[in-house]
Design a protein around this motif. Structure first.
Motif, PDB file in Angstrom:
ATOM      1  N   GLU A 112       0.808  -1.229   0.000  1.00  0.00           N
ATOM      2  CA  GLU A 112       0.000   0.000   0.000  1.00  0.00           C
ATOM      3  C   GLU A 112       0.838   1.273   0.000  1.00  0.00           C
ATOM      4  OE1 GLU A 112      -3.685  -0.004   0.668  1.00  0.00           O
ATOM      5  OE2 GLU A 112      -3.785  -2.182   0.543  1.00  0.00           O
ATOM      6  N   ILE A 122       1.643   4.754  -1.461  1.00  0.00           N
ATOM      7  CA  ILE A 122       0.789   5.686  -2.199  1.00  0.00           C
ATOM      8  C   ILE A 122       1.425   5.854  -3.589  1.00  0.00           C
ATOM      9  CG2 ILE A 122      -0.369   7.920  -2.155  1.00  0.00           C
ATOM     10  CD1 ILE A 122      -0.930   6.615   0.454  1.00  0.00           C
ATOM     11  N   ARG A 174       1.102   7.580  -6.525  1.00  0.00           N
ATOM     12  CA  ARG A 174       1.477   8.776  -7.258  1.00  0.00           C
ATOM     13  C   ARG A 174       2.047   9.851  -6.336  1.00  0.00           C
ATOM     14  NH1 ARG A 174      -3.124   7.185  -9.195  1.00  0.00           N
ATOM     15  NH2 ARG A 174      -4.236   8.855  -8.186  1.00  0.00           N
ATOM     16  N   LEU A 175       2.745   9.417  -5.316  1.00  0.00           N
ATOM     17  CA  LEU A 175       3.551  10.317  -4.512  1.00  0.00           C
ATOM     18  C   LEU A 175       4.985   9.828  -4.621  1.00  0.00           C
ATOM     19  CD1 LEU A 175       1.609  10.880  -1.158  1.00  0.00           C
ATOM     20  CD2 LEU A 175       1.633  12.292  -3.183  1.00  0.00           C
ATOM     21  N   ASP A 202       7.929  11.790  -0.418  1.00  0.00           N
ATOM     22  CA  ASP A 202       6.637  12.159   0.166  1.00  0.00           C
ATOM     23  C   ASP A 202       6.040  10.990   0.943  1.00  0.00           C
ATOM     24  OD1 ASP A 202       6.702  14.733  -0.678  1.00  0.00           O
ATOM     25  OD2 ASP A 202       5.450  14.443  -2.445  1.00  0.00           O
ATOM     26  N   LEU A 207       7.737  10.994   4.167  1.00  0.00           N
ATOM     27  CA  LEU A 207       7.318  12.115   5.017  1.00  0.00           C
ATOM     28  C   LEU A 207       5.947  11.865   5.623  1.00  0.00           C
ATOM     29  CD1 LEU A 207       8.575  15.208   2.996  1.00  0.00           C
ATOM     30  CD2 LEU A 207       9.518  14.249   5.099  1.00  0.00           C
ATOM     31  N   LEU A 208       5.103  11.126   4.900  1.00  0.00           N
ATOM     32  CA  LEU A 208       3.790  10.800   5.453  1.00  0.00           C
ATOM     33  C   LEU A 208       3.932   9.983   6.732  1.00  0.00           C
ATOM     34  CD1 LEU A 208       1.634   9.903   2.338  1.00  0.00           C
ATOM     35  CD2 LEU A 208       1.375  11.853   3.847  1.00  0.00           C
ATOM     36  N   GLY A 209       5.044   9.247   6.829  1.00  0.00           N
ATOM     37  CA  GLY A 209       5.278   8.474   8.042  1.00  0.00           C
ATOM     38  C   GLY A 209       5.357   9.348   9.282  1.00  0.00           C
ATOM     39  N   GLU A 216       3.448  11.624  10.099  1.00  0.00           N
ATOM     40  CA  GLU A 216       2.113  11.959  10.605  1.00  0.00           C
ATOM     41  C   GLU A 216       1.795  11.231  11.906  1.00  0.00           C
ATOM     42  OE1 GLU A 216      -0.178  14.007   9.240  1.00  0.00           O
ATOM     43  OE2 GLU A 216       1.156  14.614   7.631  1.00  0.00           O
ATOM     44  N   GLN A 249      11.257  18.178   8.397  1.00  0.00           N
ATOM     45  CA  GLN A 249      10.975  17.650   7.077  1.00  0.00           C
ATOM     46  C   GLN A 249      12.153  16.827   6.550  1.00  0.00           C
ATOM     47  OE1 GLN A 249       7.849  18.165   5.080  1.00  0.00           O
ATOM     48  NE2 GLN A 249       7.395  18.218   7.242  1.00  0.00           N
ATOM     49  N   ARG A 275       8.653   3.741   6.062  1.00  0.00           N
ATOM     50  CA  ARG A 275       7.574   4.696   6.291  1.00  0.00           C
ATOM     51  C   ARG A 275       6.968   4.501   7.683  1.00  0.00           C
ATOM     52  NH1 ARG A 275       2.533   4.202   2.263  1.00  0.00           N
ATOM     53  NH2 ARG A 275       2.376   2.244   3.379  1.00  0.00           N
ATOM     54  N   LEU A 297      -0.154  17.623   0.884  1.00  0.00           N
ATOM     55  CA  LEU A 297       0.376  16.253   0.845  1.00  0.00           C
ATOM     56  C   LEU A 297      -0.625  15.285   1.462  1.00  0.00           C
ATOM     57  CD1 LEU A 297       2.738  14.335   0.291  1.00  0.00           C
ATOM     58  CD2 LEU A 297       3.663  14.917   2.529  1.00  0.00           C
ATOM     59  N   GLN A 353      -5.667   9.225  -2.708  1.00  0.00           N
ATOM     60  CA  GLN A 353      -5.159   8.042  -3.410  1.00  0.00           C
ATOM     61  C   GLN A 353      -5.385   6.755  -2.636  1.00  0.00           C
ATOM     62  OE1 GLN A 353      -1.238   8.344  -5.303  1.00  0.00           O
ATOM     63  NE2 GLN A 353      -1.397  10.536  -5.112  1.00  0.00           N
ATOM     64  N   ASN A 354      -5.286   6.810  -1.321  1.00  0.00           N
ATOM     65  CA  ASN A 354      -5.475   5.589  -0.548  1.00  0.00           C
ATOM     66  C   ASN A 354      -5.939   5.966   0.854  1.00  0.00           C
ATOM     67  OD1 ASN A 354      -5.291   3.197   0.891  1.00  0.00           O
ATOM     68  ND2 ASN A 354      -3.506   2.491  -0.244  1.00  0.00           N
ATOM     69  N   MET A 396      -5.063   3.430   3.985  1.00  0.00           N
ATOM     70  CA  MET A 396      -3.648   3.425   4.358  1.00  0.00           C
ATOM     71  C   MET A 396      -3.240   4.765   4.952  1.00  0.00           C
ATOM     72  SD  MET A 396      -1.131   1.436   4.638  1.00  0.00           S
ATOM     73  CE  MET A 396       0.137   2.055   5.749  1.00  0.00           C
ATOM     74  N   LEU A 433      -1.502   5.584   8.630  1.00  0.00           N
ATOM     75  CA  LEU A 433      -0.258   6.320   8.833  1.00  0.00           C
ATOM     76  C   LEU A 433      -0.442   7.433   9.862  1.00  0.00           C
ATOM     77  CD1 LEU A 433       0.979   6.603   5.161  1.00  0.00           C
ATOM     78  CD2 LEU A 433       2.062   5.328   6.990  1.00  0.00           C
ATOM     79  N   GLY A 434      -1.664   7.620  10.315  1.00  0.00           N
ATOM     80  CA  GLY A 434      -1.900   8.647  11.318  1.00  0.00           C
ATOM     81  C   GLY A 434      -2.444   9.943  10.771  1.00  0.00           C
TER      82      GLY A 434
END
Lengths: 252, 386
Positions: free
Chosen positions: A105, A107, A109-110, A114, A117-119, A121, A131, A167, B241, B248-249, B252, B256-257
């Motif tokens: 899973e 993402i 189209r990132l 990125d 970086l979502l990790g 969150e 960052q 991630r 972002l 997109q998902n 998930m 991720l929070g």
């Protein structure tokens, strides 16, 4: 199916409230079909616990329930003593569960950067969100460093798997939940992923709940639980895994 | 020849920029989130009415201010429609994610409510609604602080709903009887209202034999500005972002929070706010009535569908193309090219009105979608999750 003696009574390394993850009498349904049947299991802090069982016995369902993607009908889920059964997935992630799902899973189209970086969150609100991607991520998975600007969906399966674990680690989880991290991945990379997970446990002291079919990887865990028809039917330290149990519960 | 070509391109882009501005919010709400919001046109209409109100307010302020009301109106329109959009998402749409048919029907209902609201809103009406909301939601808020809220919730609603309804009816009727016409007169009524462009936007830029109206130039500039703002927001900010990840998902992203509910609300609010900005721009072009939104909703959906759902670039190209084709066909600009054939001339003549040009464009769209059902720039790989 009779329960092997001691399977459910065996205390998995550390007792009751000390557990990082504690599932008690968990029942989960897909519509009307009963998928998880009164599951009791625990993951002790800093330990790696492996869930084994043939296809379709409910291993992934169990992990999804832990992550809050499926609702629990009855029973309780505790993370470090705190009940999380009524929390949403994003709340659970921010409480310290890092999830690496089946099929990774990423993402698509990132960019890889990125995705990483979502990790961040999942880190608690107070902690400063930089960052930058910490170097330890690239120490564990050097291949990611060269791919930061590529699209996540363009990576190979093995690279995506490493990205998915990286991630999850970005959020500094207390518990890492891995769903078949070696599925469909070439053997050399399986070894890399195994080594990385071992290093994560050693250096960061986080707990790991793993679903795995690959025997070599299963043996890295401290404790195993075997599932059949939605229930836990056997458990014990992995060094006691007998040939009989392996043949019965691993799709080898 | 060159001049008429330039004229066609400019007017086409000018029509296209209005379309694009109107479609930009929808490209986010429908394109990224996959929510079919039939009330998008009415959000535009609300933006236009907000502009009207701000204009009147600034007129009262006098000379130096009334020339620049449009900038405040743009901001006010964005805020008002974003708030209405937020209310719509929290109150209606979020319960219907993944159920497009129900979303379509519910938002269509909301669009009718908004139209009628604009026609009949008066001080009396507003006071009634205000009293009702204050009593009903205030009581719910008080009750929600009690520990046994979950158990008594149903009962509380059953009691408070008729009670606050009755009180608000009585209050608004009393108001109506005491102050009569002063409070029962609708604010806007069923007639259209007119927004007059500020002085510096009247007139136009002479270009050969034509004039480029300043309002059109202003709208083109505004569209470009909004495009850059949206692009910057989606690609350069943390929330952007998050929005891209969630669209997109979804599941998930939650794992991720990422607070997906907040992201949904914010995305919808921004899409709605852009509708408000579009409404503000549209109000410069002609008079505004409660039906204004309806005349845009089909066109804006067309732009998003032709461009390829989920692709902002597609919407830009589609809006410009539709704009240019409708202008060229509608104004019969190609007539000099086909002087040799009376038949072709007759055919072009036939389509050379605004409504027939629309028929022509829609026929083209129907044919186009037979060959490219996913639009100009189809999304590769998996589409937006429900």
């Amino acid at each position: 199916m009779s329960h092997p003696s001691g399977a459910l009574s065996a205390q998995p390394i550390g007792a009751g409230s000390d557990l990082m993850l504690d599932l008690t009498d968990l029942n989960v349904y897909y519509g009307e079909s009963h998928i998880l049947r009164s599951v009791d299991m625990g993951v002790a802090p800093g330990k790696m616990v492996c869930l084994i069982g043939r296809n379709g016995v409910g291993k992934t369902t169990l992990l999804k329930t832990v992550m809050g993607l499926l609702p629990t009908r009855t029973g309780n889920i505790k993370l470090a003593g705190e009940s999380i059964a009524r929390k949403t997935s994003d709340q659970r992630a921010r409480m310290g569960i890092g999830y690496v799902p089946q099929g990774r899973e990423i993402i698509p189209r990132l960019t890889v950067k990125d995705n990483l970086l979502l990790g961040l969150e999942a880190r608690p609100k107070g902690s400063k969100k930089s960052q930058d991607i910490p170097n330890e991520i690239f120490d564990l998975f050097p291949v990611l460093k060269t791919m930061l600007s590529r699209m996540g969906g363009d990576l190979s399966g093995g690279q995506q798997q490493q990205l998915a674990i990286a991630r999850a680690l970005m959020g500094n989880p207390r518990l890492l939940v891995l769903d078949e991290p070696t599925e469909g991945i070439q053997p050399s990379i399986i070894l890399e992923i195994e080594a990385a997970v071992r290093r994560i446990i050693q250096t960061k002291g986080i707990s790991v709940l793993l679903v795995e079919q690959h025997l070599h990887f299963v043996r890295q865990a401290d404790w195993y639980y075997a599932m059949q028809k939605g229930g836990i039917v056997a458990s014990g330290p992995t060094h006691e895994l007998s040939q009989q149990v392996i043949q019965k519960f691993l799709a080898v | 020849m060159l001049e008429s070509l330039l004229d066609g391109i400019f007017n086409g882009i000018s029509i296209g920029s209005v379309l694009l501005l109107a479609a930009l919010g929808l490209a986010i709400v429908f394109g990224l989130m996959g929510v079919i919001n039939m009330a998008h046109g009415e959000l535009m209409m609300l933006g236009a009415y907000t502009t009207f109100v701000v204009q009147n307010g600034f007129k009262a302020l006098g000379a130096p201010w009334s020339d620049f009301y449009i900038f405040f109106a743009l901001i006010a329109a964005f805020i008002v429609t974003a708030l209405v959009g937020l209310l719509l998402e929290r109150g209606v749409v979020r319960y219907l994610y993944g159920r497009p048919l129900e979303t379509l029907l519910a938002t269509w209902g909301v669009s009718l409510i908004l139209q009628q609201f604009i026609r009949s809103v008066s001080w009396q009406f507003a006071a009634g609604v205000g009293v009702f909301c204050l009593l009903f939601f205030g009581a719910l808020w008080l009750i929600s602080r009690r520990p046994d809220f979950e158990q008594i919730r149903g009962k509380a609603i059953a009691i408070m709903l008729p009670l606050s309804g009755a009180i608000s009816l009585v209050v608004s009727n009393l108001l109506g009887q005491t102050y009569k016409f002063a409070v029962t007169l609708p604010w806007f009524g069923t007639q259209g209202v007119d927004v007059t462009a500020p002085k510096w936007l009247r007139g136009g830029l002479p270009l050969g034999g034509y004039q480029l109206p300043y309002t059109r130039v202003f709208i083109i500039a505004l569209t470009i500005l909004c495009l850059f703002a949206v692009f910057w927001f989606l690609n350069r900010t943390v929330w952007g972002l998050r929005i891209r990840a969630v669209t997109q998902n979804r599941s998930m992203s939650a794992c991720l929070g990422i607070p997906t509910q907040k992201v949904d609300a914010l995305t919808f609010a921004i899409g709605s706010g852009l509708a408000g900005v579009a409404g503000c721009a549209v109000s410069l072009l002609g008079s505004v009535s409660s039906n204004t939104g309806q005349s845009y909703i089909v066109d804006t959906f067309m732009v998003v569908v032709i461009g390829g759902v989920g692709k902002l670039v597609g919407s830009i190209v589609a809006a410009a193309t539709i704009g240019i084709i409708s202008y060229v066909v509608g104004s019969n600009a190609l007539a000099p090219l086909v002087e040799f054939s009376p038949f072709l001339q007759g055919l072009l003549e036939f389509f050379a009105t605004a409504s027939m040009a629309k028929v022509f464009v829609f026929a083209l769209i129907v044919i186009f979608l037979q060959f490219r059902p996913a639009g100009l720039f189809p999304q590769k790989g998996r589409t937006v999750d429900a």
